[in-house]
Write an enzyme that holds these catalytic residues in place. Structure first.
Site, PDB file in Angstrom:
ATOM      1  N   CYS A 181       0.857  -1.176   0.000  1.00  0.00           N
ATOM      2  CA  CYS A 181       0.000   0.000   0.000  1.00  0.00           C
ATOM      3  C   CYS A 181       0.898   1.232   0.000  1.00  0.00           C
ATOM      4  O   CYS A 181       1.684   1.428   0.940  1.00  0.00           O
ATOM      5  CB  CYS A 181      -0.919  -0.011   1.226  1.00  0.00           C
ATOM      6  SG  CYS A 181      -1.927   1.478   1.381  1.00  0.00           S
ATOM      7  N   HIS A 217      -3.191  -3.606 -10.800  1.00  0.00           N
ATOM      8  CA  HIS A 217      -3.931  -2.385 -11.132  1.00  0.00           C
ATOM      9  C   HIS A 217      -4.434  -2.451 -12.567  1.00  0.00           C
ATOM     10  O   HIS A 217      -3.716  -2.888 -13.470  1.00  0.00           O
ATOM     11  CB  HIS A 217      -3.042  -1.148 -10.972  1.00  0.00           C
ATOM     12  CG  HIS A 217      -2.672  -0.880  -9.550  1.00  0.00           C
ATOM     13  ND1 HIS A 217      -3.436  -0.105  -8.718  1.00  0.00           N
ATOM     14  CD2 HIS A 217      -1.621  -1.315  -8.816  1.00  0.00           C
ATOM     15  CE1 HIS A 217      -2.874  -0.058  -7.522  1.00  0.00           C
ATOM     16  NE2 HIS A 217      -1.766  -0.792  -7.559  1.00  0.00           N
ATOM     17  N   GLU A 273     -10.449   0.610  -4.744  1.00  0.00           N
ATOM     18  CA  GLU A 273      -9.393  -0.263  -4.251  1.00  0.00           C
ATOM     19  C   GLU A 273      -9.914  -1.661  -3.925  1.00  0.00           C
ATOM     20  O   GLU A 273     -10.971  -1.817  -3.324  1.00  0.00           O
ATOM     21  CB  GLU A 273      -8.743   0.337  -3.000  1.00  0.00           C
ATOM     22  CG  GLU A 273      -7.897   1.568  -3.296  1.00  0.00           C
ATOM     23  CD  GLU A 273      -6.896   1.846  -2.193  1.00  0.00           C
ATOM     24  OE1 GLU A 273      -6.128   0.917  -1.851  1.00  0.00           O
ATOM     25  OE2 GLU A 273      -6.893   2.965  -1.674  1.00  0.00           O
ATOM     26  N   CYS A 311      -4.765   6.446  -3.418  1.00  0.00           N
ATOM     27  CA  CYS A 311      -4.116   5.139  -3.554  1.00  0.00           C
ATOM     28  C   CYS A 311      -2.729   5.377  -4.127  1.00  0.00           C
ATOM     29  O   CYS A 311      -2.595   5.775  -5.287  1.00  0.00           O
ATOM     30  CB  CYS A 311      -4.928   4.214  -4.450  1.00  0.00           C
ATOM     31  SG  CYS A 311      -4.146   2.605  -4.753  1.00  0.00           S
ATOM     32  N   THR A 348      -0.035   3.209  -4.665  1.00  0.00           N
ATOM     33  CA  THR A 348       0.404   2.286  -5.719  1.00  0.00           C
ATOM     34  C   THR A 348      -0.390   2.549  -6.998  1.00  0.00           C
ATOM     35  O   THR A 348       0.138   2.406  -8.106  1.00  0.00           O
ATOM     36  CB  THR A 348       0.227   0.822  -5.284  1.00  0.00           C
ATOM     37  OG1 THR A 348      -1.131   0.603  -4.875  1.00  0.00           O
ATOM     38  CG2 THR A 348       1.166   0.461  -4.146  1.00  0.00           C
ATOM     39  N   GLY A 349      -1.663   2.942  -6.839  1.00  0.00           N
ATOM     40  CA  GLY A 349      -2.484   3.257  -8.007  1.00  0.00           C
ATOM     41  C   GLY A 349      -1.971   4.468  -8.763  1.00  0.00           C
ATOM     42  O   GLY A 349      -1.977   4.489 -10.002  1.00  0.00           O
TER      43      GLY A 349
END
Length: 284
Positions: free
Chosen positions: A75, A166, A215, A224, A226-227
């Protein structure tokens, strides 16, 4: 059992942080973590993060349970919060202090910056279908600008793993996306065997993207990390953005840099302590 905790947030993506350094396993179960995350009957959070002893050549280990009790590999906003939490625990808040943290996505290295933010070396993006994982374009080396039927329309999607999966799609107006309706359909689509996070991206300028996210395991969140990283990678692969971008999320902005020198993605953003407390778990 009484559990001492700290609440942190990164751009409104909020987490319960627990000092778990005395044990190599989380001191509560996923079900108990889900109860803690309940915004009406618990503390309220997008997830519970445990600071555990390091493994191999790392100083700390990060484990996280989402609000639904599932465990993601990593995360981005959470690891910035963890870095601040570790600094506060140790009393060492020196500028440019970095930590090697073991995660299920590999070793991640956050560093405290002079302006109070946290810059994180998120590692190299994974692009092959098997690494993401997805059955889209399973014989190819990347999943870029692929057609996918979701709901009542066909979407053009790009898949990227930042240690977690993703699915990124570019839209004209991200505010008009009905996340509550379409998000679960993406998350549980059969082409993503481990489910997926989904980002809906509006290109404002070549160096400025607007993002909304559903998520995996948490639903609609304000940010987010990592997004945002995966989004810039997808934007570059689709010739829609620069390698260095500001990504605007509902909770604020992140600076994302995908280095052409070492192929690593760097994320910079805030993390702030909200409050401390004690939580009483009650046996059923």
């Amino acid at each position: 059992m009484v559990i001492e905790f700290s609440k942190y947030q990164g751009l409104g993506n909020d987490f319960i942080l627990i000092d778990n350094l005395h044990s190599t396993d989380p001191i509560i179960t996923p079900q108990e973590a889900s109860k803690m995350c309940d915004r009406h009957f618990g503390i309220g959070a997008d997830g519970v993060i445990f600071a555990l002893p390091g493994k191999e050549d790392t100083e700390y280990t990060m484990r996280i349970y989402n609000s639904d009790g599932s465990e993601p590999e990593m995360c981005g906003n959470g690891i910035r919060c963890l870095a601040k939490f570790i600094a506060d625990l140790s009393g060492n808040t020196e500028v440019n202090k970095s930590y090697r943290i073991h995660t299920l996505a590999g070793v991640i290295i956050p560093k405290l910056t002079e302006d109070g933010n946290v810059r994180v070396d998120m590692g190299e993006p994974q692009l092959s279908p098997a690494q993401i994982p997805t059955t889209l374009n399973s014989q190819g080396d990347k999943v870029v600008d692929q057609s996918l039927e979701v709901g009542d329309r066909t979407w053009s999607v790009t898949a990227v793993s930042m240690g977690n999966p993703h699915c990124i799609t570019f839209v004209e107006d991200s505010d008009r996306i009905d996340l509550e309706k379409i998000g679960p359909l993406f998350e549980h689509h059969s082409v993503f065997p481990q489910r997926t996070n989904t980002e809906f991206i509006q290109v404002v300028k070549s160096d400025y993207l607007k993002m909304r996210v559903w998520e995996r395991g948490a639903g609609i969140t304000l940010a987010c990390g990592t997004g945002a990283c995966a989004t810039v990678v997808a934007g570059v692969l689709n010739n829609k953005c620069d390698r260095s971008c500001t990504v605007e999320l509902p909770g604020g902005c992140l600076q994302i840099d995908w280095s052409a020198m070492d192929n690593r993605v760097y994320m910079t953003g805030p993390a702030t302590e909200v409050f401390k407390g004690k939580y009483l778990t009650i046996a059923e």
